[in-house]
Design a protein around this motif. Structure first.
Motif, PDB file in Angstrom:
ATOM      1  N   ILE A   1       2.323   4.725   3.673  1.00  0.00           N
ATOM      2  CA  ILE A   1       1.919   3.427   2.882  1.00  0.00           C
ATOM      3  C   ILE A   1       1.227   2.569   4.284  1.00  0.00           C
ATOM      4  O   ILE A   1       0.117   2.105   4.302  1.00  0.00           O
TER       5      ILE A   1
ATOM      6  N   ALA B   1       5.902  -2.450   2.840  1.00  0.00           N
ATOM      7  CA  ALA B   1       5.933  -0.886   3.187  1.00  0.00           C
ATOM      8  C   ALA B   1       6.660  -0.737   4.152  1.00  0.00           C
ATOM      9  O   ALA B   1       7.476   0.107   4.559  1.00  0.00           O
TER      10      ALA B   1
ATOM     11  N   HIS C   1       8.212   3.117   4.489  1.00  0.00           N
ATOM     12  CA  HIS C   1       6.965   3.722   3.903  1.00  0.00           C
ATOM     13  C   HIS C   1       5.937   3.977   4.918  1.00  0.00           C
ATOM     14  O   HIS C   1       5.002   3.196   5.007  1.00  0.00           O
TER      15      HIS C   1
ATOM     16  N   ALA D   1       3.053  -0.623  -2.484  1.00  0.00           N
ATOM     17  CA  ALA D   1       3.465  -0.603  -1.198  1.00  0.00           C
ATOM     18  C   ALA D   1       5.019  -0.377  -1.085  1.00  0.00           C
ATOM     19  O   ALA D   1       5.743   0.238  -0.399  1.00  0.00           O
TER      20      ALA D   1
END
Length: 169
Positions: free
Chosen positions: A51, A43, A48, A11
């Protein structure tokens, strides 16, 4: 390295393929790794968005305590870092835009004041998702916080969004 730490590492690194594989193999989505943080926490912190979508689809709690001191929610953390792309997935069901987390942070205030001129795109996203522009955190509105920090661009942006009858005197 155990499966939880592999998931949190994936992650944090933005490795969606590995995270998906580990979740499919039975990794528990909201377990805290040895570093003291969950996969969703890491994450969101890293920005991200892909993710974040994978983890939420696997049942991650979008209101879990995150941050170095577990004082925030994923929405507050994303707002603080200006991770606008992360906020869309993390607010997919009912966007939590009011006071939240152990410290009762308001994502709109965090986005408006976290850096020198605030995160303009993030503020716009929050307002589109229903954040109350005159909501308060510690007795001040986002506009008052931005003005107190001398954030001229953010003050102008917020003033443009406040209807005259909503302005506080």
């Amino acid at each position: 390295m155990d499966v939880v730490d592999r998931l949190t590492r994936a992650a944090e690194d933005g490795d969606a393929a590995l995270a998906t594989h580990l979740l499919g193999a039975g990794a528990e989505v909201d377990v805290v790794g040895t570093a003291g943080r969950t996969a969703l926490d890491l994450a969101v912190h890293a920005g991200h968005a892909r993710i974040v979508r994978v983890l939420l689809a696997a049942g991650a709690n979008p209101r879990q305590a995150v941050g170095g001191y577990r004082e925030l929610t994923p929405m507050c953390l994303a707002a603080m870092y200006g991770h606008t792309a992360v906020m869309g997935p993390s607010s997919a069901s009912a966007p939590p835009t009011g006071a939240q987390g152990r410290m009762s942070y308001v994502p709109l205030v965090s986005a408006a004041t976290a850096v020198e001129q605030g995160h303009l795109e993030t503020v716009d996203l929050l307002l589109r998702h229903g954040a109350y522009i005159n909501g308060t955190m510690k007795g001040k509105t986002p506009l008052e916080w931005a003005a107190a920090f001398g954030q001229v661009r953010m003050v102008r942006q917020l003033l443009a969004r406040v209807r005259p009858q909503q302005r506080r005197r």
